[in-house]
Design a protein around this motif. Structure first.
Motif, PDB file in Angstrom:
ATOM      1  N   VAL A 109       7.450  40.395  49.573  1.00  0.00           N
ATOM      2  CA  VAL A 109       5.993  40.423  48.801  1.00  0.00           C
ATOM      3  C   VAL A 109       6.198  41.120  47.433  1.00  0.00           C
ATOM      4  CG1 VAL A 109       3.656  40.987  48.756  1.00  0.00           C
ATOM      5  CG2 VAL A 109       4.619  40.627  51.013  1.00  0.00           C
ATOM      6  N   PRO A 110       6.248  40.048  46.490  1.00  0.00           N
ATOM      7  CA  PRO A 110       6.424  40.732  44.987  1.00  0.00           C
ATOM      8  C   PRO A 110       5.224  41.222  44.334  1.00  0.00           C
ATOM      9  CG  PRO A 110       6.517  38.344  44.848  1.00  0.00           C
ATOM     10  CD  PRO A 110       6.338  38.776  46.382  1.00  0.00           C
ATOM     11  N   GLU A 111       5.171  42.066  43.354  1.00  0.00           N
ATOM     12  CA  GLU A 111       3.850  42.480  42.751  1.00  0.00           C
ATOM     13  C   GLU A 111       3.136  41.196  42.316  1.00  0.00           C
ATOM     14  OE1 GLU A 111       2.576  45.590  39.392  1.00  0.00           O
ATOM     15  OE2 GLU A 111       4.715  45.078  39.341  1.00  0.00           O
ATOM     16  N   CYS A 112       3.566  40.154  41.901  1.00  0.00           N
ATOM     17  CA  CYS A 112       2.975  38.789  41.643  1.00  0.00           C
ATOM     18  C   CYS A 112       2.594  38.128  42.615  1.00  0.00           C
ATOM     19  CB  CYS A 112       3.752  38.188  40.595  1.00  0.00           C
ATOM     20  SG  CYS A 112       5.372  37.541  41.171  1.00  0.00           S
ATOM     21  N   TRP A 113       2.424  38.361  44.002  1.00  0.00           N
ATOM     22  CA  TRP A 113       2.033  37.597  45.137  1.00  0.00           C
ATOM     23  C   TRP A 113       0.935  36.864  45.008  1.00  0.00           C
ATOM     24  CZ3 TRP A 113      -2.280  38.370  48.093  1.00  0.00           C
ATOM     25  CH2 TRP A 113      -3.010  39.782  47.984  1.00  0.00           C
ATOM     26  N   ALA A 114      -0.041  37.646  44.402  1.00  0.00           N
ATOM     27  CA  ALA A 114      -1.587  37.028  44.234  1.00  0.00           C
ATOM     28  C   ALA A 114      -1.579  35.903  43.025  1.00  0.00           C
ATOM     29  CB  ALA A 114      -2.692  38.189  43.887  1.00  0.00           C
ATOM     30  N   TRP A 115      -0.588  35.845  42.341  1.00  0.00           N
ATOM     31  CA  TRP A 115      -0.379  34.867  41.664  1.00  0.00           C
ATOM     32  C   TRP A 115       0.139  33.367  41.929  1.00  0.00           C
ATOM     33  CZ3 TRP A 115      -0.750  39.240  39.239  1.00  0.00           C
ATOM     34  CH2 TRP A 115      -1.399  39.464  38.024  1.00  0.00           C
ATOM     35  N   HIS A 116       0.701  33.510  43.399  1.00  0.00           N
ATOM     36  CA  HIS A 116       1.150  32.346  44.083  1.00  0.00           C
ATOM     37  C   HIS A 116       0.144  31.897  45.059  1.00  0.00           C
ATOM     38  CE1 HIS A 116       5.259  32.805  42.324  1.00  0.00           C
ATOM     39  NE2 HIS A 116       5.010  34.082  42.162  1.00  0.00           N
ATOM     40  N   ALA A 117      -0.727  30.781  44.784  1.00  0.00           N
ATOM     41  CA  ALA A 117      -1.423  30.334  46.002  1.00  0.00           C
ATOM     42  C   ALA A 117      -0.976  30.052  46.962  1.00  0.00           C
ATOM     43  CB  ALA A 117      -2.342  29.013  45.119  1.00  0.00           C
ATOM     44  N   PRO A 181       5.293  30.584  36.756  1.00  0.00           N
ATOM     45  CA  PRO A 181       5.141  30.268  38.646  1.00  0.00           C
ATOM     46  C   PRO A 181       3.584  30.391  38.708  1.00  0.00           C
ATOM     47  CG  PRO A 181       6.923  31.769  37.762  1.00  0.00           C
ATOM     48  CD  PRO A 181       6.290  31.854  36.547  1.00  0.00           C
ATOM     49  N   GLY A 182       3.365  29.579  39.705  1.00  0.00           N
ATOM     50  CA  GLY A 182       1.845  30.025  39.957  1.00  0.00           C
ATOM     51  C   GLY A 182       1.018  28.685  39.420  1.00  0.00           C
ATOM     52  N   ALA A 183       1.636  27.984  38.123  1.00  0.00           N
ATOM     53  CA  ALA A 183       0.527  27.229  37.285  1.00  0.00           C
ATOM     54  C   ALA A 183       0.224  26.004  38.365  1.00  0.00           C
ATOM     55  CB  ALA A 183       1.366  26.564  36.079  1.00  0.00           C
ATOM     56  N   PRO A 184      -0.911  25.344  37.966  1.00  0.00           N
ATOM     57  CA  PRO A 184      -1.518  24.208  38.778  1.00  0.00           C
ATOM     58  C   PRO A 184      -0.419  23.182  38.646  1.00  0.00           C
ATOM     59  CG  PRO A 184      -3.273  25.168  37.436  1.00  0.00           C
ATOM     60  CD  PRO A 184      -1.976  25.980  36.881  1.00  0.00           C
ATOM     61  N   PRO A 185      -0.043  22.599  39.832  1.00  0.00           N
ATOM     62  CA  PRO A 185       1.137  21.560  39.888  1.00  0.00           C
ATOM     63  C   PRO A 185       0.376  20.220  39.287  1.00  0.00           C
ATOM     64  CG  PRO A 185       0.239  21.727  41.940  1.00  0.00           C
ATOM     65  CD  PRO A 185      -0.527  23.004  41.095  1.00  0.00           C
ATOM     66  N   THR A 186       1.356  19.482  38.910  1.00  0.00           N
ATOM     67  CA  THR A 186       0.874  17.928  38.482  1.00  0.00           C
ATOM     68  C   THR A 186       1.468  17.128  39.409  1.00  0.00           C
ATOM     69  OG1 THR A 186       2.840  17.502  37.139  1.00  0.00           O
ATOM     70  CG2 THR A 186       0.961  18.419  36.003  1.00  0.00           C
ATOM     71  N   VAL A 187       0.485  15.836  39.799  1.00  0.00           N
ATOM     72  CA  VAL A 187       0.967  14.929  40.825  1.00  0.00           C
ATOM     73  C   VAL A 187       2.015  13.907  39.844  1.00  0.00           C
ATOM     74  CG1 VAL A 187       0.188  13.398  42.490  1.00  0.00           C
ATOM     75  CG2 VAL A 187      -0.970  15.500  41.846  1.00  0.00           C
ATOM     76  N   PRO A 188       3.368  13.837  40.398  1.00  0.00           N
ATOM     77  CA  PRO A 188       4.084  12.950  39.647  1.00  0.00           C
ATOM     78  C   PRO A 188       3.523  11.342  40.009  1.00  0.00           C
ATOM     79  CG  PRO A 188       5.442  14.234  41.369  1.00  0.00           C
ATOM     80  CD  PRO A 188       3.892  14.479  41.613  1.00  0.00           C
ATOM     81  N   GLY A 189       3.574  10.824  38.908  1.00  0.00           N
ATOM     82  CA  GLY A 189       3.111   9.411  38.901  1.00  0.00           C
ATOM     83  C   GLY A 189       1.541   9.016  39.105  1.00  0.00           C
ATOM     84  N   GLU A 190       0.994  10.203  38.792  1.00  0.00           N
ATOM     85  CA  GLU A 190      -0.664  10.010  38.941  1.00  0.00           C
ATOM     86  C   GLU A 190      -1.151   8.947  38.094  1.00  0.00           C
ATOM     87  OE1 GLU A 190      -4.429  13.172  40.000  1.00  0.00           O
ATOM     88  OE2 GLU A 190      -2.499  13.808  38.763  1.00  0.00           O
ATOM     89  N   GLN A 191      -0.478   9.007  36.804  1.00  0.00           N
ATOM     90  CA  GLN A 191      -1.097   7.936  35.831  1.00  0.00           C
ATOM     91  C   GLN A 191      -1.053   6.468  36.599  1.00  0.00           C
ATOM     92  OE1 GLN A 191       1.764   9.564  35.722  1.00  0.00           O
ATOM     93  NE2 GLN A 191       3.410   8.689  34.811  1.00  0.00           N
ATOM     94  N   HIS A 192      -0.334   6.238  37.608  1.00  0.00           N
ATOM     95  CA  HIS A 192      -0.341   4.947  38.034  1.00  0.00           C
ATOM     96  C   HIS A 192      -1.721   4.808  39.086  1.00  0.00           C
ATOM     97  CE1 HIS A 192       3.489   4.438  35.843  1.00  0.00           C
ATOM     98  NE2 HIS A 192       3.827   5.386  36.534  1.00  0.00           N
ATOM     99  N   ALA A 193      -2.423   5.836  39.136  1.00  0.00           N
ATOM    100  CA  ALA A 193      -3.385   5.450  40.167  1.00  0.00           C
ATOM    101  C   ALA A 193      -4.364   4.233  40.264  1.00  0.00           C
ATOM    102  CB  ALA A 193      -4.332   6.656  40.235  1.00  0.00           C
TER     103      ALA A 193
END
Length: 227
Positions: A109-117, A181-193
């Motif tokens: 459990v690192p000090e930054c644990w709360a940054w990791h959803a 680390p912990g930034a909101p992820p982007t969905v690969p290929g979402e532009q083709h929805a």
């Protein structure tokens, strides 16, 4: 002396119709006597029906009480700050009292644990699994054993792989660093929805559509260059 005829005995003058009516009257009288005899049975059936209904309601109530409560989700947590703070405060207290007592737990459990959803999500459900095993209405030695043998080690192993080398500094923006680390992820290929939506809704039995080039796909919002 002439004996008067029985009321149910038809006179000769009545003929076949009188005989039929008299027979029907006897059948009705017999049925009435049978129904009178069934009176107590019908009452008993009503009593049993009521007992079954009460038992069903009792069993439903017991089942609802014994149904395990779902663990809250950090990923789908409510947006009210008070509720989010309550989740985090409760989790931090449990980490201090229980999880961090285990050396391998404290080591992942690192000090930054709360940054990791994902880390918060893992620890939340593990906390509720511990509560169910030790404090819930169905708490048992078996649940506690499963928590120690399988659930806690599984979370420790996943945290070691995902955040074992992370630190609070890595979440700071610095020249040459990528997204922290912990930034909101982007969905690969979402532009083709929109392209996929049109194909799957109207022509899924046909060959899938050809995607646009990478440059064209990235020229606008999701699906904007595909219409």
């Amino acid at each position: 002396m002439n004996t008067p005829p029985h009321p149910d005995t038809p006179s000769k003058a009545e003929g076949p119709t009188g005989v039929a009516v008299a027979g029907l009257a006897r059948q009705v009288d017999d049925l009435n006597r049978r129904l009178d005899a069934l009176g107590p049975v019908n009452g008993r059936v009503d009593e049993l029906t009521q007992v079954v209904a009460e038992l069903s309601q009792t069993l439903a109530t017991v089942a609802a009480r014994r149904r395990p409560a779902p663990a809250p989700s950090w990923l789908l947590a409510p947006t009210e700050s008070e509720k989010v703070a309550a989740l985090l405060d409760e989790l931090a207290g449990w980490l201090r009292l229980v999880f961090l007592r285990y050396p391998d737990g404290a080591g992942v459990v690192p000090e930054c644990w709360a940054w990791h959803a994902d880390v918060v999500e893992e620890l939340l459900w593990l906390m509720h699994a511990w509560c169910a095993a030790y404090q819930g209405p169905d708490a048992s030695v078996q649940l506690a054993g499963d928590w120690h043998d399988r659930q806690r080690p599984g979370v420790v192993n996943r945290l070691r792989k995902s955040v074992g080398s992370c630190s609070i500094e890595r979440h700071q923006t610095r020249p040459g660093w990528g997204a922290p680390p912990g930034a909101p992820p982007t969905v690969p290929g979402e532009q083709h929805a929109s392209l996929i939506t049109a194909w799957w809704a109207d022509g899924r039995e046909q060959a899938p559509p050809e995607p646009a080039s990478t440059a064209a796909a990235g020229a606008g919002p999701i699906g904007g260059a595909l219409g």
